[in-house]
Write an enzyme that holds these catalytic residues in place. Structure first.
Site, PDB file in Angstrom:
ATOM      1  CD  GLU A  35      -2.459   1.624   0.454  1.00 26.82           C
ATOM      2  OE1 GLU A  35      -2.268   2.817  -0.128  1.00 26.82           O
ATOM      3  OE2 GLU A  35      -3.286   0.956  -0.184  1.00 26.82           O
ATOM      4  N   GLY A 190     -24.533  11.616  -9.663  1.00 26.60           N
ATOM      5  CA  GLY A 190     -24.288  10.396  -8.844  1.00 26.60           C
ATOM      6  C   GLY A 190     -24.512  10.434  -7.665  1.00 26.60           C
ATOM      7  CB  ILE A 274     -18.009  13.217 -13.884  1.00 30.07           C
ATOM      8  CG1 ILE A 274     -16.566  13.195 -13.951  1.00 30.07           C
ATOM      9  CG2 ILE A 274     -18.582  14.477 -14.148  1.00 30.07           C
ATOM     10  CD1 ILE A 274     -16.036  13.626 -15.512  1.00 30.07           C
ATOM     11  CG  HIS A 451     -46.167  -1.634  17.578  1.00 34.04           C
ATOM     12  ND1 HIS A 451     -46.194  -0.751  16.193  1.00 34.04           N
ATOM     13  CD2 HIS A 451     -46.630  -0.747  18.514  1.00 34.04           C
ATOM     14  CE1 HIS A 451     -47.078   0.325  16.502  1.00 34.04           C
ATOM     15  NE2 HIS A 451     -47.470   0.125  17.928  1.00 34.04           N
TER      16      HIS A 451
END
Length: 472
Positions: A35, A190, A274, A451
């Site tokens: 990484e 988006g 985009i 509930h």
């Protein structure tokens, strides 16, 4: 220097890569992650976690502003953005620390450099040996049995609008800003664009959303898209659809960005949102048999295996659903397949798709239109959250949104669902389990729900299909 051979070397330490590495370690494999930045990748440092922290702060700000609707009198709140940033950073750092500890516990080696795949050589009869180059120019080789490419993606840009990180920005820049702009243009409607539109509109920033398509289209549903657009419009977001931007109608000024959209609008900054591009350049793919698609993503089978059998790929680089949880699942399936654990092939139809705007949007499976196009005979059942007691309690006014199930008439199976409303990104997980188990509308309806709870509406919809609903 050649390191001892690894069972698996993972290129990329984002959620797809580290999830795969941890799964391989659970299988007692020797694993390395390469990484070049920070473990956790985009999701932890520049995506999922920090953006949702921003959105939670904005929601809380709105909640306090509407305290009177709950019978509470309070002073006028102030949105202190530096403190919002500090809170976001504390969350990210806490999770990053936890991830580092987890990787150490699993005895996964981490190489902080740039990884590239090499061809066959004296070190390995097959391609895939990983060369790790460090900032000081030194390098070393990691030989392996398998490689997983999980290098993620980066924000796409417009050729005529250079990212200067001051006026023209990406989502990465917004997460590092020290103060709020007074106005922003968001190019692209988006998920990323709309989440930032939701955030900025909640904290008093003037927001313009500019979209090239003729309409906003989310999760394969016109109804969902329109519901969210209406909600954002009520908060002042101005949508400009069917707008093709070019160098002729965008001008970057000294202190603003000007758009000629018939009428001229000027904003402090412009966010380019985009889409995202797979990070596949300069990682040595030309040294392998890995196939690149026309969309510039890595081609894999349903088990994330490339044309080179010992090389797998997962996450944004394979270009399916660019979602963190999907990338994690892909990485795990890849590892289980390479080490003969017989995983279930990935089914993208049962992956939850969430948008963390206000109201939230969540979907799973097929829309009614998609199901019909695949030959299903479908029935949809739908109800507004304003029919649900818990939703009424939680909302300062009439709650936004609805829940909709798409059901196969022949089997009664739930083929898909669309939810719009408060906290629906949590409720979708119940439907994820239901779809994984190929559950039916009747089974959803017969399962007792607490509930009051918002998820009761899902139970009622299952019963509604069977003409047994109590409250609908």
């Amino acid at each position: 220097m050649v390191q001892e051979k690894y069972d698996l070397v993972v290129l990329g330490g984002g959620i797809s890569g580290y999830s795969a590495a941890i799964r391989a370690a659970q299988l007692n494999k020797r694993v390395a992650i390469v990484e070049k930045s920070l473990l956790g990748g985009t999701c932890l440092h520049k995506g999922c976690i920090p953006t949702k922290s921003f959105l939670k702060s904005a929601d809380t700000y709105q909640l306090i502003q509407h305290a009177e609707d709950y019978g509470i009198t309070t002073s006028t709140p102030t949105f202190n953005f530096p403190k919002v940033q500090a809170r976001k950073q504390r969350i990210v750092e806490s999770m990053y620390s936890g991830l580092q500890m987890l990787i150490r516990q699993k005895k996964i080696d981490v190489f902080n450099g740039t990884g590239r795949l090499l061809g066959a050589s004296i070190f390995s009869p097959q391609s895939g040996t990983v060369s790790v180059t460090y900032e000081d120019g030194t390098s070393e080789l990691l030989t392996n049995d398998y490689v997983l490419i999980a290098t993620g993606s980066s924000p796409m840009t417009l050729p005529f609008l250079e990212i200067d990180h001051e006026r023209i920005v990406t989502s990465d820049d917004l997460l590092a800003m020290s103060s709020l702009p007074s106005s922003i243009a968001i190019i692209g409607a988006g998920v990323i664009g709309l989440e930032f539109a939701s955030f900025f509109s909640q904290v008093g920033v003037e927001v313009h959303v500019i979209e090239a398509a003729d309409k906003i289209y989310l999760n394969d549903s016109d109804v969902v898209s329109q519901q969210l657009q209406n909600a954002l419009s009520k908060r002042g977001v101005k949508f400009h659809t069917g707008v093709k931007l070019s160098e002729d109608n965008v001008t970057v000024l000294e202190n603003q960005v000007a758009f000629n959209l018939g009428t001229t609008i000027q904003t402090d900054i412009a966010l380019v949102a985009i889409g995202r591009r797979a990070n596949i350049s300069d990682i040595g793919l030309s040294n392998t048999d890995v196939v690149i698609t026309e969309q510039q993503t890595i081609e894999t089978n349903e088990y994330m295996q490339t044309k080179a059998p010992h090389i797998y790929a997962s996450g944004d680089v394979i270009g399916h659903l660019q979602l963190a949880h999907v990338g994690a699942k892909e990485g795990i399936i890849a590892v289980e397949h390479m080490f003969q654990q017989n995983p279930i092939a990935i089914d993208y139809n049962v992956m939850p798709r969430c948008i963390y705007t206000t109201p939230e949007v969540a979907a799973i499976g097929l829309s009614a239109e998609a199901a019909k196009s695949q030959g299903y005979h479908v029935k949809t059942v739908k109800a507004a959250f304003q029919t649900n007691g818990k939703a009424m309690i939680m909302s300062p006014g009439t709650p936004d949104g609805f829940a909709e199930l798409v059901i196969d008439k022949e089997s009664g199976s739930v083929l898909g669902a669309n939810l719009v409303g408060s906290n629906v990104t949590e409720h979708i997980n119940e439907l994820s389990v239901l779809q994984f188990l190929n559950g039916s509308a009747l089974e959803l309806g017969m399962a007792t729900h607490a509930h009051p709870s918002m998820s009761e509406l899902l139970m009622e919809l299952g019963l509604l299909y069977e003409k047994q609903a109590i409250h609908l």
